[in-house]
Design an enzyme around this catalytic site. Structure first.
Site, PDB file in Angstrom:
ATOM      1  CG  ASP A  11      -1.811   1.113   1.395  1.00  0.00           C
ATOM      2  OD1 ASP A  11      -1.635   2.137   0.692  1.00  0.00           O
ATOM      3  OD2 ASP A  11      -2.739   1.008   2.226  1.00  0.00           O
ATOM      4  CG  ASN A  25      -9.834  13.439 -10.452  1.00  0.00           C
ATOM      5  OD1 ASN A  25      -9.937  14.650 -10.294  1.00  0.00           O
ATOM      6  ND2 ASN A  25     -10.286  12.571  -9.562  1.00  0.00           N
ATOM      7  CB  VAL A  34      -3.692   4.832  -5.654  1.00  0.00           C
ATOM      8  CG1 VAL A  34      -3.535   5.783  -6.792  1.00  0.00           C
ATOM      9  CG2 VAL A  34      -2.483   4.891  -4.735  1.00  0.00           C
ATOM     10  CG  ASP A  35      -7.092  10.789  -5.921  1.00  0.00           C
ATOM     11  OD1 ASP A  35      -6.481  11.404  -5.029  1.00  0.00           O
ATOM     12  OD2 ASP A  35      -7.801  11.352  -6.784  1.00  0.00           O
ATOM     13  CB  SER A 118      -2.957   5.438 -16.461  1.00  0.00           C
ATOM     14  OG  SER A 118      -3.134   6.827 -16.587  1.00  0.00           O
ATOM     15  CB  THR A 119      -2.544   0.193 -14.557  1.00  0.00           C
ATOM     16  OG1 THR A 119      -2.265   0.195 -13.152  1.00  0.00           O
ATOM     17  CG2 THR A 119      -1.318   0.621 -15.342  1.00  0.00           C
ATOM     18  N   GLY A 120      -5.621   1.475 -13.314  1.00  0.00           N
ATOM     19  CA  GLY A 120      -6.834   1.078 -12.600  1.00  0.00           C
ATOM     20  C   GLY A 120      -8.053   1.546 -13.381  1.00  0.00           C
ATOM     21  CB  VAL A 121     -10.476   4.239 -12.512  1.00  0.00           C
ATOM     22  CG1 VAL A 121     -11.691   4.918 -13.121  1.00  0.00           C
ATOM     23  CG2 VAL A 121     -10.822   3.739 -11.124  1.00  0.00           C
TER      24      VAL A 121
HETATM   25  N1  AR6 Z   1      -1.397   1.597  -3.015  1.00  0.00           N
HETATM   26  C1  AR6 Z   1      -0.794   1.351  -4.199  1.00  0.00           C
HETATM   27  N2  AR6 Z   1      -1.476   1.144  -5.345  1.00  0.00           N
HETATM   28  C2  AR6 Z   1      -2.811   1.195  -5.284  1.00  0.00           C
HETATM   29  C3  AR6 Z   1      -3.529   1.455  -4.095  1.00  0.00           C
HETATM   30  C4  AR6 Z   1      -2.762   1.669  -2.924  1.00  0.00           C
HETATM   31  N3  AR6 Z   1      -3.335   1.918  -1.747  1.00  0.00           N
HETATM   32  N4  AR6 Z   1      -4.871   1.443  -4.385  1.00  0.00           N
HETATM   33  C5  AR6 Z   1      -4.984   1.173  -5.710  1.00  0.00           C
HETATM   34  N5  AR6 Z   1      -3.750   1.015  -6.253  1.00  0.00           N
HETATM   35  P1  AR6 Z   1      -6.319   3.913  -9.871  1.00  0.00           P
HETATM   36  P2  AR6 Z   1      -5.901   5.465 -12.343  1.00  0.00           P
HETATM   37  C6  AR6 Z   1      -3.377   0.719  -7.645  1.00  0.00           C
HETATM   38  O1  AR6 Z   1      -7.651   3.452 -10.335  1.00  0.00           O
HETATM   39  O2  AR6 Z   1      -6.104   4.267 -13.189  1.00  0.00           O
HETATM   40  C7  AR6 Z   1      -9.176   7.768  -9.097  1.00  0.00           C
HETATM   41  O3  AR6 Z   1     -10.529   7.767  -8.797  1.00  0.00           O
HETATM   42  C8  AR6 Z   1      -4.382   0.078  -8.556  1.00  0.00           C
HETATM   43  O4  AR6 Z   1      -4.437  -1.314  -8.365  1.00  0.00           O
HETATM   44  O5  AR6 Z   1      -6.156   4.322  -8.468  1.00  0.00           O
HETATM   45  O6  AR6 Z   1      -4.738   6.378 -12.654  1.00  0.00           O
HETATM   46  C9  AR6 Z   1      -8.659   9.149  -9.440  1.00  0.00           C
HETATM   47  O7  AR6 Z   1      -9.302  10.165  -8.721  1.00  0.00           O
HETATM   48  C10 AR6 Z   1      -3.828   0.425  -9.931  1.00  0.00           C
HETATM   49  O8  AR6 Z   1      -2.808  -0.485 -10.297  1.00  0.00           O
HETATM   50  O9  AR6 Z   1      -5.780   5.164 -10.775  1.00  0.00           O
HETATM   51  C11 AR6 Z   1      -8.921   9.245 -10.906  1.00  0.00           C
HETATM   52  O10 AR6 Z   1     -10.241   9.653 -11.172  1.00  0.00           O
HETATM   53  C12 AR6 Z   1      -3.161   1.781  -9.702  1.00  0.00           C
HETATM   54  O11 AR6 Z   1      -3.100   1.961  -8.286  1.00  0.00           O
HETATM   55  C13 AR6 Z   1      -8.731   7.820 -11.394  1.00  0.00           C
HETATM   56  O12 AR6 Z   1      -8.975   6.990 -10.275  1.00  0.00           O
HETATM   57  C14 AR6 Z   1      -3.899   2.942 -10.325  1.00  0.00           C
HETATM   58  O13 AR6 Z   1      -5.295   2.736 -10.221  1.00  0.00           O
HETATM   59  C15 AR6 Z   1      -7.315   7.572 -11.867  1.00  0.00           C
HETATM   60  O14 AR6 Z   1      -7.231   6.311 -12.438  1.00  0.00           O
END
Ligand code: AR6
Length: 171
Positions: A11, A25, A34-35, A118-121
């Protein structure tokens, strides 16, 4: 160069580093993933500060304090939303890493932790995103003394394995 990179599963909010990077964002007003985790761990003062900053374009960065986090700084960057690969997504993602590392230097950061931006949402394909993250970081640390240590925090085993594989190929 190899020894300046660390790949861990965990984490990002728990990392004992000078700065952590947030995959934010353009509003900088928080969100999920993560945000959300970073805002929860830092406390409400973080939102007060990012509200004053007033947003951030895709590929750029803005720096805030870390408040209740172990990290002194949060470097907020906005990754591209994946739209198939023809909307400049790769360059924009590379800019996130370059600009975050530059901001780190400007703030005297010696140790920094990145999530997989960028690899999540935002649905950027994990392997390509990992290649960009590790290539941009390699280029940067080859020509800069700081940050001395860069930690890639993988959230889950799939990301961990991908980072390890790409690392062996690139470094
Ligand atoms: N520690 C490390 N990595 C994490 C954690 C954590 N606690 N939680 C999630 N991840 P994302 P994006 C990973 O969706 O794709 C937000 O709502 C996760 O598994 O957090 O850049 C923002 O406000 C993935 O591999 O970010 C934006 O609207 C990575 O973090 C949007 O999501 C990124 O996933 C940004 O989307």
């Amino acid at each position: 160069m190899k020894e300046r990179i660390k790949i861990v599963e965990g984490d990002i909010t728990e990392q004992e580093v000078d700065a952590i990077v947030n995959a934010a964002n353009t509003s900088l007003l928080g969100g999920g993933g993560v945000d959300g985790a970073i805002h929860r761990a830092a406390g409400p003062e973080l939102l007060e500060e990012t509200r004053k900053i007033g947003g951030c374009p895709t590929g750029e960065t803005r720096v805030s304090k870390g408040y209740r986090l172990p990290a002194r700084w949060v470097i907020h960057t906005v990754g591209p939303v994946w739209a198939g690969g023809h909307k400049n997504e790769e360059n924009l993602l590379a800019n996130c890493y370059k600009n975050s590392l530059r901001a780190a230097v400007e703030h005297g950061v010696k140790t920094i932790a990145f999530p997989s931006i960028s690899t999540g949402v935002y649905r950027f394909p994990l392997e390509r995103a990992t290649e960009i993250a590790l290539t941009e970081t390699k280029k940067f640390i080859e020509t800069n003394e700081n940050p001395d240590k860069v930690v890639f925090v993988c959230f889950g085993e799939k990301a961990l394995n991908t980072y390890r594989e790409v690392f062996e190929r690139i470094y």
